[in-house]
Write an enzyme that holds these catalytic residues in place. Structure first.
Site, mmCIF file in Angstrom:
data_model
loop_
_atom_site.group_PDB
_atom_site.id
_atom_site.type_symbol
_atom_site.label_atom_id
_atom_site.label_comp_id
_atom_site.label_asym_id
_atom_site.label_seq_id
_atom_site.Cartn_x
_atom_site.Cartn_y
_atom_site.Cartn_z
ATOM 1 N N ARG A 113 4.725 -11.633 3.332
ATOM 2 C CA ARG A 113 5.863 -11.496 2.085
ATOM 3 C C ARG A 113 6.655 -10.537 3.644
ATOM 4 O O ARG A 113 7.811 -10.555 3.535
ATOM 5 C CB ARG A 113 6.251 -10.117 1.355
ATOM 6 C CG ARG A 113 5.653 -11.527 0.127
ATOM 7 C CD ARG A 113 5.347 -9.811 -0.739
ATOM 8 N NE ARG A 113 6.945 -9.291 -1.677
ATOM 9 C CZ ARG A 113 7.363 -8.619 -2.446
ATOM 10 N NH1 ARG A 113 6.203 -8.069 -2.661
ATOM 11 N NH2 ARG A 113 8.753 -8.694 -2.920
ATOM 12 N N HIS A 147 -1.012 -16.629 7.584
ATOM 13 C CA HIS A 147 -0.119 -15.216 7.362
ATOM 14 C C HIS A 147 0.091 -14.256 8.427
ATOM 15 O O HIS A 147 0.406 -13.220 8.046
ATOM 16 C CB HIS A 147 0.542 -14.871 6.381
ATOM 17 C CG HIS A 147 0.607 -16.092 5.428
ATOM 18 N ND1 HIS A 147 2.646 -16.425 5.535
ATOM 19 C CD2 HIS A 147 1.064 -16.567 3.878
ATOM 20 C CE1 HIS A 147 2.789 -17.785 4.097
ATOM 21 N NE2 HIS A 147 2.002 -17.088 3.514
ATOM 22 N N PRO A 203 0.633 -1.710 -0.128
ATOM 23 C CA PRO A 203 0.191 0.176 -0.140
ATOM 24 C C PRO A 203 0.790 1.063 0.083
ATOM 25 O O PRO A 203 1.967 1.419 0.431
ATOM 26 C CB PRO A 203 -1.081 -0.376 1.615
ATOM 27 C CG PRO A 203 0.121 -1.058 1.953
ATOM 28 C CD PRO A 203 0.837 -0.983 1.385
ATOM 29 N N GLU A 204 0.462 2.190 -0.424
ATOM 30 C CA GLU A 204 1.164 3.806 -0.498
ATOM 31 C C GLU A 204 -0.072 4.741 -0.069
ATOM 32 O O GLU A 204 -1.275 3.826 0.428
ATOM 33 C CB GLU A 204 1.417 4.107 -2.291
ATOM 34 C CG GLU A 204 1.750 3.431 -3.176
ATOM 35 C CD GLU A 204 2.466 3.247 -4.342
ATOM 36 O OE1 GLU A 204 2.493 5.009 -4.760
ATOM 37 O OE2 GLU A 204 1.839 3.196 -4.974
#
Length: 273
Positions: free
Chosen positions: A112, A93, A2-3
């Site tokens: 990740r 996760h 996300p930005e």
DNA sequence: AACTATACCTGCAAGC
DNA sequence: TGCTTGCAGGTATAGT
């Protein structure tokens, strides 16, 4: 993933539920994020304390507690933060679960593991994660005068300067490409060669691109979701990002892709000549 | 000093 | 079908 617009979307979707809530328990399933999850600090300063404020700085979410501590969460590239019914099965996760007094769970999930969770202890004001950051792009400090100064006489591609978090924060790969298209500036242009009127346009383009993306609830390319699990819609308004070899919506010329600052960069060679 | 390349990690799509 | 390869939105740091 996300930005800035995605983080702001998550913040807004969580704020109502989380502010005023007490964290009744914290379960840590995986400590190996970008930095180790600080279990001791979480139990000492976050567990059993009440969230007073949920703010955003750059791409960081900042939860201020009545203990005086600040919980700092970054989502990296694949992180998600969402509210769940405790009966909902834990997704793969899911690394940290914050149990809330309102009978919901705030779950941090990050395949990740590029994200991070940190705690700023009560009474501390400086923070190694935040201190070096440049200005917020939606603030008044981010204006043409400031950006002209920071572009200076640099020969770096203007895209690289805009991706530099010591200059301006929150812009990632998607929104830099989109804002440069909106301002009709070639991402490869040496930063120091931009004219004052081009910088005026660029600042306005960055602000409006980010505001439009926030209004659309962010960009969901693969898996972005807000705190309630809802997708965003800005992907429908992307003009160049991941549109290589496809016709420019404005002039029909083929959109091109190149690599700058180690990342894919998308532009229209005709509109952004 | 200024700047770039690389490493961190998993998932997924494309190609064979 | 199943393997391999390349690529993905971020950031710190090693290296030029």
């Amino acid at each position: 993933m996300p930005e800035l617009p995605e983080i702001e979307t998550i913040r807004r979707s969580l704020q109502q539920q989380v502010e005023g809530c007490r964290i009744s328990a914290i379960d840590i399933f995986e400590k190996r994020l970008r930095r180790p999850v600080p279990a001791g600090l979480l139990h000492r300063y976050i567990e059993n304390f009440v969230v007073r404020l949920l703010e955003r700085r750059a791409k960081y979410l900042l939860f201020t507690f009545d203990s005086g501590a600040v919980l700092i969460i970054h989502l990296g590239m694949s992180g998600r933060l969402g509210l769940f019914d405790p009966r909902h099965p834990l997704e793969k996760h899911t690394h940290v679960v914050f149990k809330l007094s309102c009978d919901l769970e705030m779950r941090f999930r990050d395949p990740r593991r590029f994200g991070l969770i940190a705690v700023q202890q009560p009474g501390r004001t400086s923070n190694v994660l935040l201190d070096h950051l440049g200005v917020e792009p939606l603030s008044d400090e981010f204006n043409a005068e400031y950006l002209c100064d920071r572009l200076g006489k640099s020969m770096r591609p203007v895209k690289n300067v805009l991706m530099d978090a010591t200059v301006v924060v929150g812009l990632g790969n998607i929104y830099v490409s989109e804002a440069l298209f909106a301002a009709k500036i070639d991402p490869c242009r040496a930063a120091g060669t931009l004219t004052r009127s081009e910088v005026d346009l660029l600042v306005a383009a960055i602000k409006s691109t980010l505001l439009q993306a926030i209004a659309a609830g962010g960009t969901t390319l693969n898996d972005f979701r807000n705190g309630r699990g809802e997708a965003g819609f800005f992907q429908q308004q992307l003009m160049v990002y991941q549109r290589q070899e496809q016709p420019c919506y404005l002039c029909g010329h083929s959109v091109r892709k190149c690599v700058l600052a180690g990342r894919s960069t998308f532009f229209c060679p005709s509109c952004q000549a």
